[in-house]
Design a protein around this motif. Structure first.
Motif: not given
Length: 446
Positions: A119-141
């Motif tokens: 879907x294009x209805x995701x974080x990369x369509x925002x001005x922010x353009x960063x993978x929130x889920x991926x960044x949180x997964x990395x920080x949790x580790x």
């Protein structure tokens, strides 16, 4: 949220019969060993967050209500949370004493906080353009926190999901040309994407109540997910039966554990459960939202553990990506308490006493931990423990306590001002494993 959850329960009653784990293929359920480790964690962080924070209204539910659909569905174009810092979020969870974290990767509004290929209805369509889920997964580790993902079964935005607006009684909210089987395929693709890319410890589903989602779909989805990851923990909201705000609990359900919402579950030594509750009043961020007192927060955690459950405590970060400073302070205060008294929470079982307004109890080995919230005239009077000898009594992080034991009561003298006004922990060492003591019910409400 109470009115919303009540509506959900009504929809459950109207739209389908509950399925149970007995209807799943043998051997695919999450093992007891995995679930025991999950229940030992006791305390987790829930995060409801997305473009809707720009309006300060509830995530998902405010679409077509407080926020017109056309406005809600285009908020992502303005969403630029420049203060988002996954490391700070997870560090806050760690400092609060939380052991797992659940992020709303996709709520009922359909917006995705990761760069989904479907879907294009995701974080990369925002001005922010960063993978929130991926960044949180990395920080949790990095911080040793178990990373978990929330995913809504329903999706009021997706063109193949048949319902656009549950509040519309004119029929305009029904997508007559939608194909639910195509939406289910979309779900499977996204869930495989999430499991493959982020390796979540647990999937927290929600939104199974609408009639278009069937019993057969839920059973098939659970079985499918287990082909992706054998030990993946899955809550009970793929199916139609779960504890909401007004339910007293469900004896059977589809999934690995029950999920009472905005209330403390009942003492249950057989069925794993987790209370999800907000630190303020709204799940998503709201300006000047009323926050719970430190005493209420700690009592809630102690009573949940005393009922043999986990507490999934929700925060709603601001539109700029920062957590409200007041919430950070409150969470760190909880963490300070847990540094002192965590032995009475983590890796314990609930009981034998049922939680009530004056105290709760947890147990481990030959110890019962009494979480005391109030003591009448300096004494805590509790039912005796049948057939059990108390070898020693003392304050956790404190001195000895001299008990008075009668045939049916234990009288525990305490200072007029409790050493910890939020939760003073008294330890009772017993002559037998504390888990062997049958639950002791009471008539007082929690």
């Amino acid at each position: 949220m109470k009115k919303i959850a009540t509506l959900c329960l009504l929809l459950l009653a109207l739209y389908g019969h509950a399925q149970t784990n007995a209807e799943l293929p043998p051997g695919i359920l999450t093992s007891k060993a995995v679930m025991d480790r999950f229940m030992n964690l006791r305390f987790g962080m829930f995060i409801h967050w997305g473009p809707v924070t720009l309006r300060g209204t509830e995530i998902g539910w405010s679409r077509h209500r407080e926020v017109p659909g056309a406005d809600y569905d285009t908020l992502y174009r303005q969403f630029n949370p420049v203060k988002f810092n996954a490391d700070e979020w997870v560090k806050t969870a760690s400092e609060a004493g939380m052991k797992y974290l659940v992020i709303t990767a996709k709520h009922h509004d359909g917006f995705c906080l990761w760069p989904s290929a479907y879907t294009d209805y995701n974080i990369m369509a925002t001005p922010f353009k960063k993978d929130v889920v991926g960044l949180l997964a990395k920080a949790c580790k990095k911080y040793g926190i178990q990373f978990c993902i929330y995913y809504s079964v329903l999706d009021w935005h997706h063109p193949e999901y048949p319902t656009d607006n549950i509040y519309d009684t004119t029929g305009a909210g029904i997508r007559k040309n939608a194909h639910i089987e195509k939406y289910v395929a979309y779900m499977k693709n996204q869930l495989k994407e999430l499991v493959s890319n982020y390796d979540p410890y647990m999937l927290w589903f929600d939104g199974p109540w609408e009639s278009v989602w069937t019993k057969e779909m839920a059973l098939d989805m659970y079985a499918y997910l287990k082909t992706l990851k054998k030990d993946l923990i899955i809550n009970n909201r793929l199916g139609k039966a779960f504890s909401g705000v007004d339910a007293s609990g469900t004896a059977t359900f589809l999934g690995d554990y029950d999920t009472p919402e905005q209330r403390i579950g009942d003492l249950n030594m057989n069925m794993p459960w987790e209370t999800c509750m907000t630190i303020c009043e709204q799940w998503a961020w709201k300006p000047n939202d009323k926050m719970k007192s430190l005493r209420t927060c700690i009592e809630t955690l102690a009573k949940v553990a005393g009922g043999n459950g986990n507490l999934l405590f929700n925060i709603g970060p601001r539109p700029d990506g920062a957590i409200e400073p007041e919430q950070v302070v409150r969470l760190k205060e909880m963490g300070s308490w847990l540094k002192q008294y965590g032995a009475a929470v983590y890796n314990t079982h609930g009981g034998p006493y049922e939680p009530n307004p004056a105290y709760a109890a947890t147990r481990s080995g030959n110890k019962i931990y009494l979480h005391v919230f109030e003591a009448a005239k300096g004494n805590l009077t509790i039912p005796a423990l049948p057939g059990v000898k108390i070898k020693k009594a003392y304050l956790l992080k404190g001195g000895a306590v001299k008990l008075t034991v009668t045939a049916d009561q234990l009288i525990i003298p305490l200072p007029a001002v409790l050493p910890d006004p939020n939760d003073t922990v008294v330890v009772l060492e017993t002559d037998k494993p504390a888990i062997s003591i049958a639950p002791i019910k009471n008539d007082k409400k929690k």
